[in-house]
Design an enzyme around this catalytic site. Sequence first.
Site, PDB file in Angstrom:
ATOM      1  N   ARG A 123      16.525  -0.918 -44.853  1.00 40.83           N
ATOM      2  CA  ARG A 123      17.505   0.271 -45.068  1.00 40.83           C
ATOM      3  C   ARG A 123      18.477  -0.751 -45.816  1.00 40.83           C
ATOM      4  O   ARG A 123      19.191  -1.475 -45.234  1.00 40.83           O
ATOM      5  CB  ARG A 123      17.970   0.863 -43.988  1.00 40.83           C
ATOM      6  CG  ARG A 123      18.929   1.751 -44.270  1.00 40.83           C
ATOM      7  CD  ARG A 123      19.286   2.575 -42.917  1.00 40.83           C
ATOM      8  NE  ARG A 123      20.577   3.224 -43.244  1.00 40.83           N
ATOM      9  CZ  ARG A 123      21.788   2.977 -42.860  1.00 40.83           C
ATOM     10  NH1 ARG A 123      22.112   2.140 -41.948  1.00 40.83           N
ATOM     11  NH2 ARG A 123      22.922   3.603 -43.336  1.00 40.83           N
ATOM     12  N   HIS A 167      27.673   4.415 -48.239  1.00 42.20           N
ATOM     13  CA  HIS A 167      27.905   3.368 -47.190  1.00 42.20           C
ATOM     14  C   HIS A 167      29.378   2.848 -47.395  1.00 42.20           C
ATOM     15  O   HIS A 167      29.735   1.504 -47.564  1.00 42.20           O
ATOM     16  CB  HIS A 167      27.120   2.061 -46.985  1.00 42.20           C
ATOM     17  CG  HIS A 167      27.230   1.358 -45.681  1.00 42.20           C
ATOM     18  ND1 HIS A 167      25.819   1.457 -44.885  1.00 42.20           N
ATOM     19  CD2 HIS A 167      28.086   1.177 -44.935  1.00 42.20           C
ATOM     20  CE1 HIS A 167      26.219   0.936 -43.379  1.00 42.20           C
ATOM     21  NE2 HIS A 167      27.356   0.734 -43.539  1.00 42.20           N
ATOM     22  N   GLU A 212      27.570   7.340 -41.524  1.00 44.00           N
ATOM     23  CA  GLU A 212      28.935   7.228 -40.658  1.00 44.00           C
ATOM     24  C   GLU A 212      30.088   8.023 -41.216  1.00 44.00           C
ATOM     25  O   GLU A 212      30.878   7.199 -41.419  1.00 44.00           O
ATOM     26  CB  GLU A 212      29.031   5.636 -39.952  1.00 44.00           C
ATOM     27  CG  GLU A 212      27.951   5.179 -39.238  1.00 44.00           C
ATOM     28  CD  GLU A 212      28.443   3.837 -38.394  1.00 44.00           C
ATOM     29  OE1 GLU A 212      29.597   3.483 -38.884  1.00 44.00           O
ATOM     30  OE2 GLU A 212      27.659   3.320 -37.851  1.00 44.00           O
ATOM     31  N   ASN A 340      22.634   6.077 -36.202  1.00 43.54           N
ATOM     32  CA  ASN A 340      23.352   4.635 -35.778  1.00 43.54           C
ATOM     33  C   ASN A 340      23.862   4.440 -34.316  1.00 43.54           C
ATOM     34  O   ASN A 340      24.710   5.410 -34.023  1.00 43.54           O
ATOM     35  CB  ASN A 340      24.478   4.182 -36.882  1.00 43.54           C
ATOM     36  CG  ASN A 340      24.007   3.913 -38.321  1.00 43.54           C
ATOM     37  OD1 ASN A 340      23.040   4.490 -38.544  1.00 43.54           O
ATOM     38  ND2 ASN A 340      24.995   3.967 -38.931  1.00 43.54           N
ATOM     39  N   TYR A 342      25.366   2.225 -31.362  1.00 42.73           N
ATOM     40  CA  TYR A 342      25.732   0.971 -30.767  1.00 42.73           C
ATOM     41  C   TYR A 342      26.222   1.021 -29.151  1.00 42.73           C
ATOM     42  O   TYR A 342      26.093   0.044 -28.381  1.00 42.73           O
ATOM     43  CB  TYR A 342      26.912   0.471 -31.600  1.00 42.73           C
ATOM     44  CG  TYR A 342      26.396  -0.154 -32.993  1.00 42.73           C
ATOM     45  CD1 TYR A 342      25.780  -1.567 -33.059  1.00 42.73           C
ATOM     46  CD2 TYR A 342      26.463   0.552 -34.093  1.00 42.73           C
ATOM     47  CE1 TYR A 342      25.603  -1.979 -34.241  1.00 42.73           C
ATOM     48  CE2 TYR A 342      25.967   0.293 -35.235  1.00 42.73           C
ATOM     49  CZ  TYR A 342      25.656  -1.074 -35.206  1.00 42.73           C
ATOM     50  OH  TYR A 342      25.112  -1.253 -36.661  1.00 42.73           O
ATOM     51  N   GLU A 400      20.650   2.097 -37.364  1.00 39.37           N
ATOM     52  CA  GLU A 400      21.364   0.853 -36.924  1.00 39.37           C
ATOM     53  C   GLU A 400      21.362   0.730 -35.554  1.00 39.37           C
ATOM     54  O   GLU A 400      21.502   1.453 -34.837  1.00 39.37           O
ATOM     55  CB  GLU A 400      22.939   0.995 -37.484  1.00 39.37           C
ATOM     56  CG  GLU A 400      23.006   0.582 -39.005  1.00 39.37           C
ATOM     57  CD  GLU A 400      24.233   0.416 -39.719  1.00 39.37           C
ATOM     58  OE1 GLU A 400      25.313   0.189 -38.513  1.00 39.37           O
ATOM     59  OE2 GLU A 400      24.582   1.071 -40.388  1.00 39.37           O
TER      60      GLU A 400
HETATM   61  C1  FCB Z   1      28.538   0.324 -38.443  1.00 42.66           C
HETATM   62  C2  FCB Z   1      28.357   0.207 -40.043  1.00 42.66           C
HETATM   63  C3  FCB Z   1      27.694  -0.907 -40.400  1.00 42.66           C
HETATM   64  C4  FCB Z   1      28.260  -2.394 -39.757  1.00 42.66           C
HETATM   65  C5  FCB Z   1      27.931  -2.008 -38.213  1.00 42.66           C
HETATM   66  C6  FCB Z   1      28.193  -3.369 -37.284  1.00 42.66           C
HETATM   67  O1  FCB Z   1      29.299   1.028 -38.059  1.00 42.66           O
HETATM   68  O2  FCB Z   1      27.687   1.374 -40.472  1.00 42.66           O
HETATM   69  O3  FCB Z   1      28.145  -1.215 -41.824  1.00 42.66           O
HETATM   70  O4  FCB Z   1      29.446  -2.738 -39.916  1.00 42.66           O
HETATM   71  O5  FCB Z   1      28.485  -1.061 -37.675  1.00 42.66           O
END
Ligand code: FCB
Length: 494
Positions: A123, A167, A212, A340, A342, A400
Site C-alpha cells: 500500500r 495521504h 485517516e 488503520n 494502532y 496500517e
Molecule cells: C498513521 C499515519 C501514517 C503513520 C502512522 C504511524 O496515523 O497514517 O502515515 O504516520 O500513523
Amino acid sequence: MSNPVTRRDFARAVGAAALGASAVSAGCSQPAPPPPAAAPAPATPAPQARTFPQGFLWGTATASYQVEGAVHEDGRGPSIWDTFSHTPGKTVNGATGDVADDHYHRYKQDVQLMKALGVKVYRFSIAWPRVFPTGTGTPNPKGLDFYSRLVDELLANDIQPFATLYHWDLPQALQDKGGWESRDTSTAFADYAGYVAGHLTDRVKHVFTINEFGAFLDVGYRAGVHAPGLKLPPGRFNQARHFAVLGHGLSVQAIRAAAKPGTLVGVAENMTICAPVIESPEHIKAAETATREVNAQYMTVIQEGKYTDAYLKNAGADAPKFTDEDLKIISSPLDFVGVNIYTPIYIRADQSPLGFAVVPHPPSFPHVPSPWLFVGPEALYWGPHHLAKIWNVKDIYITENGCSSSDIPAADGKVYDTDRVMYLRNYLSQLQRATANGVPVRGYFLWSLMDNFEWADGYTNRFGLHYVDYKTQTRTPKLSADFYKEVIAENRVV
Ligand code: FCB
C-alpha cells in the site's frame, strides 16, 4: 518469625521451576523422587494453531511524503506538508520530507525489500501535487509516470499494488483557496481521483480514497499539530470535516466512472476502536454503541449516510451544513473498508442516556515511544468485529498497524527490536482470533516497510521493519523483519 518473600526471591523460584526438576534437585540434600512413570508429556501447541485463512494478504505500507523525497523533481508542486515542515518550530528538529527515504529514486531497491519479506501486497500513496501541481487544471504526466513505473516494478515482482489517493499532501495552491474548508476542494479531489483511476486501474485493482480523516482534520485543522497547522473554531472545523467526507464520496463516484472494470474502491480510515473494558455482553454492547457515536463524523456517516442525532445535537449551532444529496454521495457503496489500527479506547456500560462511558487510560498504561500509541492488542480484534457486526462490512483490510521503537543498532549492526516483535505478536494474535471467528478480514498492511518521516515527530520515531540510516540511505532489516517474514511464510502467528 517468617521471612518476608521479596520480589527477587519469587522470580528466582519461578526461574528454577522453569529449569525443570533435575536442575532444582542438583543443589538439594535429598535425592529427587523418581518422576511418575506415566506422566504425560506437556502438550505442544499444534503448528497450525493461530493460522490465518488461506489466501490472506500480507503486506506493508508507506505514504508519499513520508518516503519519497524529490520534492522539486519532475514538476511536482508544493504541498501543505512542504510549507508546514519548512515553518520553524513545526516539526522535531525542523525535519522535512525534502529527501526522506529517497524512495523516488530507490523504489526498485525498496520493492526488493518487500520481495525478500515475501509480501503479496503493498500500500503506497500518490502525491496529488505530483499529478496536479496546483491541485486542478493541467495534469503533469511526469508525476503520474513515477507511480506507473512503481506499479510495473511491483507487478514484475508479483506484488499487488494498493494505491491511496490522499495521504495528507494537499496541494498548497488549494490550501491557499481554503483547503478542506472549501467545497471546491472536494470536487477537485474527485477530479484528481478520476484522472488517476483512468490511468492506473489497468494495473491497480484496489484504490483507497482518503487516509485517516481525523489525523489531517482534528490534528491539522483543529489542534494545529499537523499541516496546515490551523486551530479552527468548531463550526468551521465541522464544516471542513463534512467537505472531506464529501470529497471521499465524490471520489468514489469519479473512480467508478473512470476505472477499468474490476477496480475495487474503499477508504483507509482510523476509526476510533472501542474495546469493551470487560468482554461481557453489557460492555460489548456499550462498545458497539460507542463505536457509532465516537466515529459519527467520519466512518458512521460514510457507512450510514447520516450523522447521528447525538453528534448533531452536541454540535448545536456548530453542526455542519449539508444536504440530503451530500449524505447520499458520502455513503456511496464501497467494495471494502480499510482501517488503520494502532490503539483502542476502553468503553464501559453505564446509565447515561447513550449507555456508555469512555474509561481514560491511567498514567501507568503502557505506550511505545510515540506517546499516543497505547498498547492494546485487542484493538485488532474489536475493530474488524465492529465493522462486520455494526455495518455488515464484507471485506475488511487492516491498512496500517505497527509501532515505534527506540531502535538502536547493536554492535553487529542489527536492530533487535524485541519490543516491536512483542507488539506485533500480540496484535496479530488478536487479528487471528477475529479471522478464526469468521470476521472477514482479507489482508494486513504493516506500517511500515521502512523508517520514514513521521510527520511532526520528524525522524525521531521509527516505525520501520527496515532500519534506515538517513546519512547513507542504507536499509537494514530489523529483527521484526525476520519475524514478519516467518509469519508470512507460515501464514500464522509465530
Ligand atoms: C498513521 C499515519 C501514517 C503513520 C502512522 C504511524 O496515523 O497514517 O502515515 O504516520 O500513523
